[in-house]
Design a protein around this motif. Structure first.
Motif, PDB file in Angstrom:
ATOM      1  N   LYS A  80     -25.105  19.721   8.348  1.00  0.00           N
ATOM      2  CA  LYS A  80     -26.263  20.601   8.167  1.00  0.00           C
ATOM      3  C   LYS A  80     -25.959  21.666   7.112  1.00  0.00           C
ATOM      4  CE  LYS A  80     -28.187  21.873  11.970  1.00  0.00           C
ATOM      5  NZ  LYS A  80     -28.440  22.613  13.241  1.00  0.00           N
ATOM      6  N   LEU A  81     -24.725  22.122   7.089  1.00  0.00           N
ATOM      7  CA  LEU A  81     -24.332  23.193   6.172  1.00  0.00           C
ATOM      8  C   LEU A  81     -24.142  22.692   4.745  1.00  0.00           C
ATOM      9  CD1 LEU A  81     -23.408  26.226   5.952  1.00  0.00           C
ATOM     10  CD2 LEU A  81     -21.077  25.362   6.263  1.00  0.00           C
ATOM     11  N   VAL A  82     -23.403  21.592   4.575  1.00  0.00           N
ATOM     12  CA  VAL A  82     -23.034  21.138   3.225  1.00  0.00           C
ATOM     13  C   VAL A  82     -23.982  20.095   2.657  1.00  0.00           C
ATOM     14  CG1 VAL A  82     -20.600  21.668   3.604  1.00  0.00           C
ATOM     15  CG2 VAL A  82     -21.451  19.367   4.111  1.00  0.00           C
ATOM     16  N   LYS A  83     -24.891  19.583   3.497  1.00  0.00           N
ATOM     17  CA  LYS A  83     -25.904  18.609   3.051  1.00  0.00           C
ATOM     18  C   LYS A  83     -25.285  17.326   2.509  1.00  0.00           C
ATOM     19  CE  LYS A  83     -28.991  21.750   3.936  1.00  0.00           C
ATOM     20  NZ  LYS A  83     -29.709  21.718   5.225  1.00  0.00           N
ATOM     21  N   LYS A  84     -24.193  16.883   3.122  1.00  0.00           N
ATOM     22  CA  LYS A  84     -23.620  15.589   2.765  1.00  0.00           C
ATOM     23  C   LYS A  84     -22.857  15.028   3.969  1.00  0.00           C
ATOM     24  CE  LYS A  84     -19.690  17.764   0.351  1.00  0.00           C
ATOM     25  NZ  LYS A  84     -18.993  17.852  -0.956  1.00  0.00           N
ATOM     26  N   LYS A  85     -22.482  13.778   3.870  1.00  0.00           N
ATOM     27  CA  LYS A  85     -21.828  13.090   4.973  1.00  0.00           C
ATOM     28  C   LYS A  85     -20.502  13.732   5.319  1.00  0.00           C
ATOM     29  CE  LYS A  85     -21.077   9.739   7.940  1.00  0.00           C
ATOM     30  NZ  LYS A  85     -21.866   9.660   9.193  1.00  0.00           N
ATOM     31  N   VAL A  86     -20.258  13.903   6.621  1.00  0.00           N
ATOM     32  CA  VAL A  86     -19.011  14.449   7.127  1.00  0.00           C
ATOM     33  C   VAL A  86     -18.363  13.407   8.025  1.00  0.00           C
ATOM     34  CG1 VAL A  86     -17.972  16.241   8.588  1.00  0.00           C
ATOM     35  CG2 VAL A  86     -19.764  16.853   6.948  1.00  0.00           C
ATOM     36  N   ILE A  87     -17.066  13.189   7.862  1.00  0.00           N
ATOM     37  CA  ILE A  87     -16.343  12.161   8.613  1.00  0.00           C
ATOM     38  C   ILE A  87     -15.861  12.715   9.949  1.00  0.00           C
ATOM     39  CG2 ILE A  87     -14.343  10.617   8.594  1.00  0.00           C
ATOM     40  CD1 ILE A  87     -14.485  10.788   5.495  1.00  0.00           C
ATOM     41  N   PHE A  88     -16.127  11.970  11.013  1.00  0.00           N
ATOM     42  CA  PHE A  88     -15.659  12.329  12.352  1.00  0.00           C
ATOM     43  C   PHE A  88     -14.347  11.583  12.613  1.00  0.00           C
ATOM     44  CE2 PHE A  88     -16.051  11.014  17.004  1.00  0.00           C
ATOM     45  CZ  PHE A  88     -15.420  12.154  17.480  1.00  0.00           C
ATOM     46  N   LEU A  89     -13.241  12.337  12.698  1.00  0.00           N
ATOM     47  CA  LEU A  89     -11.928  11.756  12.959  1.00  0.00           C
ATOM     48  C   LEU A  89     -11.284  12.526  14.106  1.00  0.00           C
ATOM     49  CD1 LEU A  89      -9.755   9.687  12.055  1.00  0.00           C
ATOM     50  CD2 LEU A  89      -8.845  11.455  10.554  1.00  0.00           C
ATOM     51  N   PRO A  90     -11.476  12.063  15.335  1.00  0.00           N
ATOM     52  CA  PRO A  90     -10.980  12.806  16.500  1.00  0.00           C
ATOM     53  C   PRO A  90      -9.472  12.767  16.617  1.00  0.00           C
ATOM     54  CG  PRO A  90     -11.813  10.667  17.171  1.00  0.00           C
ATOM     55  CD  PRO A  90     -12.124  10.798  15.708  1.00  0.00           C
ATOM     56  N   ASN A  91      -8.964  13.567  17.526  1.00  0.00           N
ATOM     57  CA  ASN A  91      -7.516  13.606  17.754  1.00  0.00           C
ATOM     58  C   ASN A  91      -7.046  12.464  18.639  1.00  0.00           C
ATOM     59  OD1 ASN A  91      -6.881  15.827  16.188  1.00  0.00           O
ATOM     60  ND2 ASN A  91      -7.334  17.280  17.814  1.00  0.00           N
ATOM     61  N   GLY A  92      -7.944  11.710  19.204  1.00  0.00           N
ATOM     62  CA  GLY A  92      -7.559  10.612  20.090  1.00  0.00           C
ATOM     63  C   GLY A  92      -7.214   9.359  19.346  1.00  0.00           C
ATOM     64  N   TYR A  93      -6.178   9.433  18.506  1.00  0.00           N
ATOM     65  CA  TYR A  93      -5.844   8.294  17.656  1.00  0.00           C
ATOM     66  C   TYR A  93      -4.579   7.571  18.118  1.00  0.00           C
ATOM     67  CZ  TYR A  93      -3.553  12.449  15.862  1.00  0.00           C
ATOM     68  OH  TYR A  93      -2.898  13.645  15.768  1.00  0.00           O
ATOM     69  N   ASP A  94      -3.844   8.111  19.064  1.00  0.00           N
ATOM     70  CA  ASP A  94      -2.607   7.458  19.493  1.00  0.00           C
ATOM     71  C   ASP A  94      -2.903   6.080  20.065  1.00  0.00           C
ATOM     72  OD1 ASP A  94      -0.978   9.532  18.778  1.00  0.00           O
ATOM     73  OD2 ASP A  94      -1.219  10.572  20.661  1.00  0.00           O
ATOM     74  N   GLY A  95      -2.259   5.083  19.514  1.00  0.00           N
ATOM     75  CA  GLY A  95      -2.471   3.727  20.004  1.00  0.00           C
ATOM     76  C   GLY A  95      -3.713   3.072  19.453  1.00  0.00           C
ATOM     77  N   HIS A  96      -4.456   3.800  18.607  1.00  0.00           N
ATOM     78  CA  HIS A  96      -5.683   3.271  18.028  1.00  0.00           C
ATOM     79  C   HIS A  96      -5.638   3.493  16.521  1.00  0.00           C
ATOM     80  CE1 HIS A  96      -7.393   2.845  22.044  1.00  0.00           C
ATOM     81  NE2 HIS A  96      -6.917   4.042  22.283  1.00  0.00           N
ATOM     82  N   PRO A  97      -4.815   2.732  15.810  1.00  0.00           N
ATOM     83  CA  PRO A  97      -4.633   2.991  14.371  1.00  0.00           C
ATOM     84  C   PRO A  97      -5.900   2.881  13.562  1.00  0.00           C
ATOM     85  CG  PRO A  97      -3.680   0.858  15.013  1.00  0.00           C
ATOM     86  CD  PRO A  97      -4.008   1.589  16.275  1.00  0.00           C
ATOM     87  N   GLY A  98      -6.890   2.132  14.053  1.00  0.00           N
ATOM     88  CA  GLY A  98      -8.136   2.021  13.313  1.00  0.00           C
ATOM     89  C   GLY A  98      -8.826   3.354  13.145  1.00  0.00           C
ATOM     90  N   GLN A  99      -8.582   4.277  14.073  1.00  0.00           N
ATOM     91  CA  GLN A  99      -9.207   5.591  13.993  1.00  0.00           C
ATOM     92  C   GLN A  99      -8.543   6.482  12.964  1.00  0.00           C
ATOM     93  OE1 GLN A  99      -8.948   6.724  18.215  1.00  0.00           O
ATOM     94  NE2 GLN A  99     -11.161   6.771  18.213  1.00  0.00           N
ATOM     95  N   CYS A 100      -7.415   6.059  12.447  1.00  0.00           N
ATOM     96  CA  CYS A 100      -6.689   6.891  11.488  1.00  0.00           C
ATOM     97  C   CYS A 100      -7.099   6.618  10.046  1.00  0.00           C
ATOM     98  CB  CYS A 100      -5.178   6.634  11.621  1.00  0.00           C
ATOM     99  SG  CYS A 100      -4.508   7.168  13.186  1.00  0.00           S
ATOM    100  N   LYS A 101      -7.958   5.673   9.826  1.00  0.00           N
ATOM    101  CA  LYS A 101      -8.337   5.344   8.448  1.00  0.00           C
ATOM    102  C   LYS A 101      -9.148   6.457   7.853  1.00  0.00           C
ATOM    103  CE  LYS A 101      -8.205   0.366   9.236  1.00  0.00           C
ATOM    104  NZ  LYS A 101      -8.978  -0.882   9.312  1.00  0.00           N
ATOM    105  N   ILE A 102      -8.739   6.918   6.699  1.00  0.00           N
ATOM    106  CA  ILE A 102      -9.419   8.022   6.025  1.00  0.00           C
ATOM    107  C   ILE A 102      -9.952   7.520   4.700  1.00  0.00           C
ATOM    108  CG2 ILE A 102      -9.126  10.297   4.982  1.00  0.00           C
ATOM    109  CD1 ILE A 102      -7.007  10.856   7.029  1.00  0.00           C
TER     110      ILE A 102
END
Length: 231
Positions: A209-231
């Motif tokens: 809402k502030l920057v008017k562009k897409k923001v990536i959601f990357l939670p801290n629950g990445y242990d054991g789930h390497p797919g969530q670590c892709k940036i």
């Protein structure tokens, strides 16, 4: 990505027993599997209690603090935690919570012992690595605020630099619209960021809402789930 350097600016050292230390310690380990990763952080001059850490194949650069009021990781085994703070303690905590954001905006400081980071040495190390690389991805993790200043500074300086601004904490009060100064400052400094990363869905909503562009959601629950670590 053989010719790409990934620089991670995370002033809270992976050696410190701090929640802020964990996010990029573990993401650095994941990213270092297939990339050249350098984690740049701050350090205390004396050795104290240092937790075990694992940043994989990442290279660690430690920059000594210029000043600090106390080392909260020194003699931690002898430290007694007071679960019943008195009125004076609560008053001091309330005053600090109001002053800290302003101090962080003006100076390269952070909480946890009034840490004063050496922003000039940070810049020198980063500049040398970028100049000797064909392509660099610079990741800054907020807070403290000076990490955003570093990202903005080098994005202006190097056209081919990719800047990812990560927020493990919000830089303004997303639960209230009264904090107009820090909202406007966040919007201003993120204009040149190539990507913005946040840890919660609520932050994603407010930052988009502030920057008017897409923001990536990357939670801290990445242990054991390497797919969530892709940036």
């Amino acid at each position: 990505m053989e010719n790409i350097n990934i620089l991670i600016i995370s002033p809270f050292s992976p050696k410190w027993s701090n929640i802020a230390s964990l996010r990029w310690e573990r993401l650095a380990k994941y990213l270092s599997k297939n990339n050249r990763v350098t984690l740049i952080t701050s350090s205390f001059p004396e050795s104290g209690f240092e937790k075990s850490f694992d940043i994989g194949n990442s290279y660690l650069i430690e920059i000594p603090l210029k000043f600090y009021a106390k080392n909260p990781y020194l003699n931690e085994s002898n430290r007694i935690l007071n679960n019943f703070p008195n009125k004076k303690t609560l008053l001091n905590q309330g005053l600090k919570s109001k002053l800290n954001p302003i101090l962080e905006k003006l100076f390269p400081v952070s909480s946890g012992g009034m840490l004063y980071h050496d922003i000039f040495k940070y810049k020198n190390f980063i500049d040398e690595i970028i100049r000797n690389s064909k392509k660099t991805i610079l990741i800054t993790t907020y807070g403290p605020w000076f990490t955003l200043k570093i990202g903005n500074y080098f994005k202006k300086r190097y056209k081919n630099l990719i800047w990812l601004a990560d927020f493990r904490d919000p830089s303004f009060d997303i639960s209230s619209y009264k904090n107009t100064f820090f909202k406007s400052q966040t919007k201003k400094i993120l204009k040149k960021a190539d990507a913005i990363i946040v840890v919660t869905k609520q932050m994603q909503k407010e930052y988009e809402k502030l920057v008017k562009k897409k923001v990536i959601f990357l939670p801290n629950g990445y242990d054991g789930h390497p797919g969530q670590c892709k940036i």
